[in-house]
Write an enzyme that holds these catalytic residues in place. Structure first.
Site, PDB file in Angstrom:
ATOM      1  N   CYS A 205       0.816  -1.229   0.000  1.00 52.41           N
ATOM      2  CA  CYS A 205       0.000   0.000   0.000  1.00 52.41           C
ATOM      3  C   CYS A 205       0.841   1.266   0.000  1.00 52.41           C
ATOM      4  O   CYS A 205       0.337   2.355  -0.251  1.00 52.41           O
ATOM      5  CB  CYS A 205      -0.939   0.007   1.192  1.00 52.41           C
ATOM      6  SG  CYS A 205      -2.102  -1.355   1.129  1.00 52.41           S
TER       7      CYS A 205
ATOM      8  N   HIS B  33      -3.303   7.355   2.302  1.00 53.40           N
ATOM      9  CA  HIS B  33      -3.670   6.022   1.813  1.00 53.40           C
ATOM     10  C   HIS B  33      -5.048   5.700   2.383  1.00 53.40           C
ATOM     11  O   HIS B  33      -5.334   5.960   3.553  1.00 53.40           O
ATOM     12  CB  HIS B  33      -2.630   5.005   2.282  1.00 53.40           C
ATOM     13  CG  HIS B  33      -3.072   3.595   2.069  1.00 53.40           C
ATOM     14  ND1 HIS B  33      -3.571   3.146   0.867  1.00 53.40           N
ATOM     15  CD2 HIS B  33      -3.119   2.531   2.925  1.00 53.40           C
ATOM     16  CE1 HIS B  33      -3.899   1.876   0.991  1.00 53.40           C
ATOM     17  NE2 HIS B  33      -3.637   1.474   2.221  1.00 53.40           N
TER      18      HIS B  33
ATOM     19  N   ASN C 260      -9.899  -0.027  -0.330  1.00 48.48           N
ATOM     20  CA  ASN C 260      -8.437   0.047  -0.287  1.00 48.48           C
ATOM     21  C   ASN C 260      -7.878  -0.500  -1.599  1.00 48.48           C
ATOM     22  O   ASN C 260      -7.936  -1.695  -1.849  1.00 48.48           O
ATOM     23  CB  ASN C 260      -7.944  -0.770   0.910  1.00 48.48           C
ATOM     24  CG  ASN C 260      -6.434  -0.755   1.055  1.00 48.48           C
ATOM     25  OD1 ASN C 260      -5.714  -0.338   0.146  1.00 48.48           O
ATOM     26  ND2 ASN C 260      -5.950  -1.221   2.186  1.00 48.48           N
TER      27      ASN C 260
HETATM   28  O1  UT7 Z   1      -3.698  -1.009   3.552  1.00 49.94           O
HETATM   29  C1  UT7 Z   1      -2.873  -1.649   4.440  1.00 49.94           C
HETATM   30  C2  UT7 Z   1      -3.171  -1.242   5.789  1.00 49.94           C
HETATM   31  N1  UT7 Z   1      -4.389  -1.873   6.254  1.00 49.94           N
HETATM   32  C3  UT7 Z   1      -5.010  -1.325   7.239  1.00 49.94           C
HETATM   33  O2  UT7 Z   1      -4.579  -0.283   7.694  1.00 49.94           O
HETATM   34  C4  UT7 Z   1      -6.200  -2.021   7.855  1.00 49.94           C
HETATM   35  C5  UT7 Z   1      -6.139  -1.839   9.337  1.00 49.94           C
HETATM   36  N2  UT7 Z   1      -7.174  -2.539  10.086  1.00 49.94           N
HETATM   37  C6  UT7 Z   1      -8.490  -2.222   9.982  1.00 49.94           C
HETATM   38  O3  UT7 Z   1      -8.871  -1.409   9.176  1.00 49.94           O
HETATM   39  C7  UT7 Z   1      -9.440  -2.870  10.952  1.00 49.94           C
HETATM   40  O4  UT7 Z   1      -8.715  -3.547  11.933  1.00 49.94           O
HETATM   41  C8  UT7 Z   1     -10.470  -3.820  10.281  1.00 49.94           C
HETATM   42  C9  UT7 Z   1     -11.452  -3.041   9.471  1.00 49.94           C
HETATM   43  C10 UT7 Z   1      -9.741  -4.824   9.420  1.00 49.94           C
HETATM   44  C11 UT7 Z   1     -11.245  -4.587  11.356  1.00 49.94           C
HETATM   45  O5  UT7 Z   1     -11.906  -3.665  12.208  1.00 49.94           O
HETATM   46  P1  UT7 Z   1     -11.791  -3.807  13.801  1.00 49.94           P
HETATM   47  O6  UT7 Z   1     -12.650  -2.777  14.368  1.00 49.94           O
HETATM   48  O7  UT7 Z   1     -10.318  -3.758  14.130  1.00 49.94           O
HETATM   49  O8  UT7 Z   1     -12.407  -5.203  14.058  1.00 49.94           O
HETATM   50  P2  UT7 Z   1     -11.760  -6.450  14.817  1.00 49.94           P
HETATM   51  O9  UT7 Z   1     -10.729  -7.106  13.965  1.00 49.94           O
HETATM   52  O10 UT7 Z   1     -11.357  -6.030  16.187  1.00 49.94           O
HETATM   53  O11 UT7 Z   1     -13.007  -7.378  14.938  1.00 49.94           O
HETATM   54  C12 UT7 Z   1     -14.121  -7.023  15.768  1.00 49.94           C
HETATM   55  C13 UT7 Z   1     -15.203  -8.037  15.536  1.00 49.94           C
HETATM   56  C14 UT7 Z   1     -14.707  -9.480  15.567  1.00 49.94           C
HETATM   57  O12 UT7 Z   1     -15.727 -10.281  16.145  1.00 49.94           O
HETATM   58  P3  UT7 Z   1     -15.642 -10.719  17.680  1.00 49.94           P
HETATM   59  O13 UT7 Z   1     -14.370 -11.487  17.807  1.00 49.94           O
HETATM   60  O14 UT7 Z   1     -15.639  -9.443  18.465  1.00 49.94           O
HETATM   61  O15 UT7 Z   1     -16.875 -11.551  17.863  1.00 49.94           O
HETATM   62  C15 UT7 Z   1     -14.565  -9.839  14.126  1.00 49.94           C
HETATM   63  O16 UT7 Z   1     -14.694 -11.219  13.900  1.00 49.94           O
HETATM   64  O17 UT7 Z   1     -15.738  -7.838  14.224  1.00 49.94           O
HETATM   65  C16 UT7 Z   1     -15.722  -9.102  13.528  1.00 49.94           C
HETATM   66  N3  UT7 Z   1     -15.593  -8.817  12.116  1.00 49.94           N
HETATM   67  C17 UT7 Z   1     -16.659  -8.597  11.333  1.00 49.94           C
HETATM   68  N4  UT7 Z   1     -17.969  -8.556  11.598  1.00 49.94           N
HETATM   69  C18 UT7 Z   1     -18.801  -8.294  10.584  1.00 49.94           C
HETATM   70  C19 UT7 Z   1     -14.472  -8.750  11.373  1.00 49.94           C
HETATM   71  N5  UT7 Z   1     -14.798  -8.478  10.098  1.00 49.94           N
HETATM   72  C20 UT7 Z   1     -16.146  -8.388  10.044  1.00 49.94           C
HETATM   73  C21 UT7 Z   1     -17.061  -8.132   9.009  1.00 49.94           C
HETATM   74  N6  UT7 Z   1     -18.376  -8.089   9.329  1.00 49.94           N
HETATM   75  N7  UT7 Z   1     -16.684  -7.906   7.741  1.00 49.94           N
END
Ligand code: UT7
Length: 320
Positions: A115, A248, A278
């Site tokens: 990225c 980004h 992204n």
């Molecule tokens: O371009 C390169 C750089 N990339 C980035 O900068 C991405 C950085 N990370 C992020 O943008 C975020 O961490 C994400 C968008 C990927 C995830 O968001 P989050 O708020 O950090 O969610 P999380 O990983 O802490 O997950 C929270 C909950 C989990 O469920 P439990 O364990 O709390 O029951 C996940 O399983 O959300 C769940 N979850 C989803 N739920 C519905 C993860 N993805 C999804 C989804 N729909 N698509």
């Protein structure tokens, strides 16, 4: 330091025609439009068809940038493509693009910093111009990142889109790229990776994206803040003296957190994530192209990114 300096003379972009909104994922995964919008800011993304070629996206983006710069393809004397999803293992997509543009003889190579790739490529082009090894360099950020997506992994498949965008960097008497900083931390390679490699005619391992989202979120946010501040320091200006912030586009929450830490108003922050998702290396130049009409001579533009590697960087450009 004296010139020649490198200046962004033109920008162009190209997106695949097909758009896919969040509801598509809710049909087969345990996710929802509401979750995706709230946690990422993404509403829809453009996705290339399965057989699409990256070079076919990069070519029109490059042609638009060349036209916007007021030059012709035969004036291009260096081609650098930032991509993680090349059409072939080799030759470089930059060589395929050179041929597609009808350009001959100039150096053409790819840069892979995921990225952050566009900023790495921009840095290479800037250095070539400063060293008088180029006077009109084509810098492309292009990815069909959907090639590296596991469509059943709800935590990653909803994030990515495809696209290509390009800038023409020209030698100039006055500074254009005013300050630039790049970095990497290979010890964090495993938090965002697509493993797998070719061996003896087979693909070993799974070539799909795996991410520890929260770790990337934390490290990427910090890296982009530090890089942006370092670039402001180099240029001896304060963030609030900058006219446009072109981050980004990984997550709206990251974009907002960085803006808040830099103390800048949201009217200065360019956000295309809702429409593009992204797009990896294409993300910054696509966002830059989206403000083409509004940008004026003398504006200061700060671009910053972080991505797999972990790689990060920032660049401050002065609009000629
Ligand atoms: O371009 C390169 C750089 N990339 C980035 O900068 C991405 C950085 N990370 C992020 O943008 C975020 O961490 C994400 C968008 C990927 C995830 O968001 P989050 O708020 O950090 O969610 P999380 O990983 O802490 O997950 C929270 C909950 C989990 O469920 P439990 O364990 O709390 O029951 C996940 O399983 O959300 C769940 N979850 C989803 N739920 C519905 C993860 N993805 C999804 C989804 N729909 N698509």
């Amino acid at each position: 330091m004296n010139g020649p300096y490198a200046s962004i003379a033109g920008v162009g972009s190209e997106l695949p025609a097909r758009q896919v909104d969040n509801h598509h994922f809710a049909k087969y995964l345990d996710t929802s439009d509401e979750w995706i919008r709230k946690r990422t800011g993404i509403v829809r993304r453009h996705l290339a068809d399965k057989d699409a070629k990256l070079c076919d996206l990069a070519r029109p983006a490059a042609q638009k940038a060349i036209a916007a710069a007021g030059v012709t393809a035969d004036q291009i004397d260096a081609i650098i493509v930032a991509t993680t999803t090349p059409d072939r293992i080799f030759p470089a997509t930059a060589c395929l693009l050179q041929d597609a543009l009808g350009v001959q003889g100039c150096p053409a190579f790819d840069v892979q910093a995921v990225c952050c790739g566009f900023l790495y490529a921009l840095s290479c082009g800037e250095a070539m111009i400063r060293a008088e090894r180029s006077s009109c360099a084509l810098i492309v950020g292009a990815d069909i990142f959907s090639r590296l997506v596991d469509w059943n992994d709800r935590s990653t498949c909803i994030l990515f889109g495809d696209g290509a965008a390009a800038v023409v960097l020209k030698a100039a008497a006055n500074p254009g790229i005013v300050a630039l900083q790049l970095g990497a931390q290979g010890s964090s390679a495993d938090i965002l990776t697509a493993e797998g490699h070719p061996q003896r005619g087979e693909f070993c391992g799974k070539p799909v994206t795996r991410m520890d989202g929260q770790s990337v979120f934390t490290l990427a946010t910090r890296a982009m803040i530090e890089s942006s501040l370092a670039v402001c320091d180099q240029a001896a200006i304060k963030p609030d003296e900058i006219d446009w912030f072109v981050p980004h586009q990984a997550n709206q929450r990251i974009i907002s957190a960085v803006a808040q830490r830099l103390g800048i108003g949201k009217e200065k922050v360019v956000a295309t994530i809702a429409e593009h998702g992204n797009t990896s290396a294409a993300s910054i130049p696509l966002a830059l192209d989206s403000i083409g009409e509004q940008i004026k001579s003398g504006d200061r533009v700060l671009m910053y990114a972080a991505g797999g590697g972990l790689t990060w960087g920032a660049a401050l450009a002065l609009v000629p």
